[in-house]
Design a protein around this motif. Structure first.
Motif, PDB file in Angstrom:
ATOM      1  N   ALA A  64       0.382   3.824   2.438  1.00 48.40           N
ATOM      2  CA  ALA A  64       0.152   4.464   1.593  1.00 48.40           C
ATOM      3  C   ALA A  64      -0.847   6.006   1.471  1.00 48.40           C
ATOM      4  N   THR A  65      -1.347   6.040  -0.130  1.00 50.62           N
ATOM      5  CA  THR A  65      -1.984   6.892   0.015  1.00 50.62           C
ATOM      6  C   THR A  65      -3.661   7.269  -0.412  1.00 50.62           C
ATOM      7  N   GLY A  66      -4.138   8.094  -0.369  1.00 54.41           N
ATOM      8  CA  GLY A  66      -5.316   8.071  -0.745  1.00 54.41           C
ATOM      9  C   GLY A  66      -6.455   8.748   0.231  1.00 54.41           C
ATOM     10  N   ASP A  67      -7.524   9.017   0.026  1.00 52.60           N
ATOM     11  CA  ASP A  67      -9.110  10.235   0.060  1.00 52.60           C
ATOM     12  C   ASP A  67      -9.524   8.834   0.778  1.00 52.60           C
ATOM     13  N   ALA A  68      -9.566   8.567   2.089  1.00 51.20           N
ATOM     14  CA  ALA A  68     -10.069   8.848   3.552  1.00 51.20           C
ATOM     15  C   ALA A  68     -11.489   8.397   4.039  1.00 51.20           C
ATOM     16  N   ALA A  69     -12.715   9.686   3.654  1.00 52.38           N
ATOM     17  CA  ALA A  69     -13.699   9.205   3.460  1.00 52.38           C
ATOM     18  C   ALA A  69     -14.426   9.272   2.110  1.00 52.38           C
ATOM     19  N   LYS A  70     -13.477   9.267   0.761  1.00 57.97           N
ATOM     20  CA  LYS A  70     -14.013   8.111   0.138  1.00 57.97           C
ATOM     21  C   LYS A  70     -13.919   6.518   0.392  1.00 57.97           C
ATOM     22  N   ASP A  71     -13.085   6.518   0.548  1.00 55.12           N
ATOM     23  CA  ASP A  71     -12.415   5.021   0.869  1.00 55.12           C
ATOM     24  C   ASP A  71     -13.349   4.289   2.094  1.00 55.12           C
ATOM     25  N   VAL A  72     -13.798   5.131   3.088  1.00 56.54           N
ATOM     26  CA  VAL A  72     -14.858   4.968   4.292  1.00 56.54           C
ATOM     27  C   VAL A  72     -16.507   4.785   3.979  1.00 56.54           C
ATOM     28  N   ASP A  73     -16.801   5.354   2.438  1.00 59.81           N
ATOM     29  CA  ASP A  73     -17.893   5.392   1.937  1.00 59.81           C
ATOM     30  C   ASP A  73     -17.769   4.582   1.088  1.00 59.81           C
ATOM     31  N   ILE A  74     -16.662   3.648   0.175  1.00 60.00           N
ATOM     32  CA  ILE A  74     -17.025   2.182  -0.643  1.00 60.00           C
ATOM     33  C   ILE A  74     -16.514   1.109   0.645  1.00 60.00           C
ATOM     34  N   LEU A  75     -15.970   1.603   1.579  1.00 61.10           N
ATOM     35  CA  LEU A  75     -15.697   0.510   2.261  1.00 61.10           C
ATOM     36  C   LEU A  75     -17.020  -0.455   2.973  1.00 61.10           C
ATOM     37  N   ASN A  76     -18.198   1.157   3.338  1.00 58.18           N
ATOM     38  CA  ASN A  76     -19.552   0.652   4.143  1.00 58.18           C
ATOM     39  C   ASN A  76     -20.046   0.199   3.169  1.00 58.18           C
ATOM     40  N   VAL A  77     -20.349  -0.034   1.689  1.00 57.64           N
ATOM     41  CA  VAL A  77     -21.193   0.011   0.644  1.00 57.64           C
ATOM     42  C   VAL A  77     -20.560  -1.137   0.254  1.00 57.64           C
ATOM     43  N   ALA A  78     -19.478  -1.866   1.093  1.00 56.82           N
ATOM     44  CA  ALA A  78     -19.051  -3.778   1.076  1.00 56.82           C
ATOM     45  C   ALA A  78     -19.533  -4.263   2.302  1.00 56.82           C
ATOM     46  N   LEU A  79     -19.843  -3.457   3.071  1.00 58.22           N
ATOM     47  CA  LEU A  79     -20.183  -3.676   4.559  1.00 58.22           C
ATOM     48  C   LEU A  79     -21.579  -3.931   4.862  1.00 58.22           C
ATOM     49  N   GLY A  80     -22.673  -3.110   3.669  1.00 55.79           N
ATOM     50  CA  GLY A  80     -23.782  -3.274   3.347  1.00 55.79           C
ATOM     51  C   GLY A  80     -23.944  -5.173   2.955  1.00 55.79           C
TER      52      GLY A  80
END
Length: 192
Positions: free
Chosen positions: A39-55
């Motif tokens: 898959a492709t994607g913007d890794a930095a944006k995904d990390v930010d979103i995953l960090n919201v989920a982690l929170g």
């Protein structure tokens, strides 16, 4: 409980929201590194979103901790709350591993006192209060996972999101039953 918590969970994964998890991020969460690498994607944006989920997972873990240590939950409800907390801990661990695999830094957990304040734990005076808080958080999680399903091109990833939504729905259903409430009278009660 802040009424902003449920909408925040819902919009976090909503396909109509501004931020959605990429195919790569969901694949990593599901333990499918093979799909993630394709898959492709913007890794930095995904990390930010995953960090919201982690929170949000940190919040859920601590909400269950507050309930478990409140002295308000009776057996077997206490045992179920601890079980659901363990599910959220598994989600947390998967998110941390995914964020680190993507080269990001996982958001740290706040203190239990911070969560108690944010969730207005002082207002919890009965088992029903604790269950109502948990049910609202679980409904928000259910709707968030259901909201992301249409965004997937890969049917395997949509299935994973569906399985996560099913787990959250199971939590909500058990909590609703413990509260003595009937099941929803109308069809299509979730994901709206």
């Amino acid at each position: 409980m802040s009424t902003l918590l449920v909408p925040a969970r819902r919009s976090f994964l909503s396909s109509s929201g501004k931020a959605t998890l990429s195919v790569a991020a969901i694949a990593l969460l599901a333990g499918r590194a093979d799909l993630a690498s394709a898959a492709t994607g913007d890794a930095a944006k995904d990390v930010d979103i995953l960090n919201v989920a982690l929170g949000l997972e940190h919040e859920a873990i601590n909400a269950y901790q507050l309930g478990a240590t409140s002295g308000l939950l009776q057996k077997p409800v206490l045992d179920v709350a601890v079980l659901f907390q363990s599910h959220h801990k598994s989600h947390r661990d998967a998110l941390i591993a995914t964020i680190e695999k993507m080269g990001g830094k996982p958001v740290t957990e706040k203190s239990i006192n911070d969560y108690a304040k944010a969730l207005n734990a002082a207002s919890l005076t009965s088992q029903a209060d604790v269950l109502n808080l948990a049910a609202r958080l679980e409904m928000g999680a259910t709707n968030a996972y259901l909201g992301v399903i249409p965004a997937f091109k890969d049917h395997n990833l949509a299935q994973i999101a569906g399985r996560l939504a099913a787990d959250e729905t199971m939590h909500w259903t058990a909590l609703t039953s413990a509260l003595g409430r009937p099941l929803p009278a109308k069809a299509l009660s979730f994901g709206a």
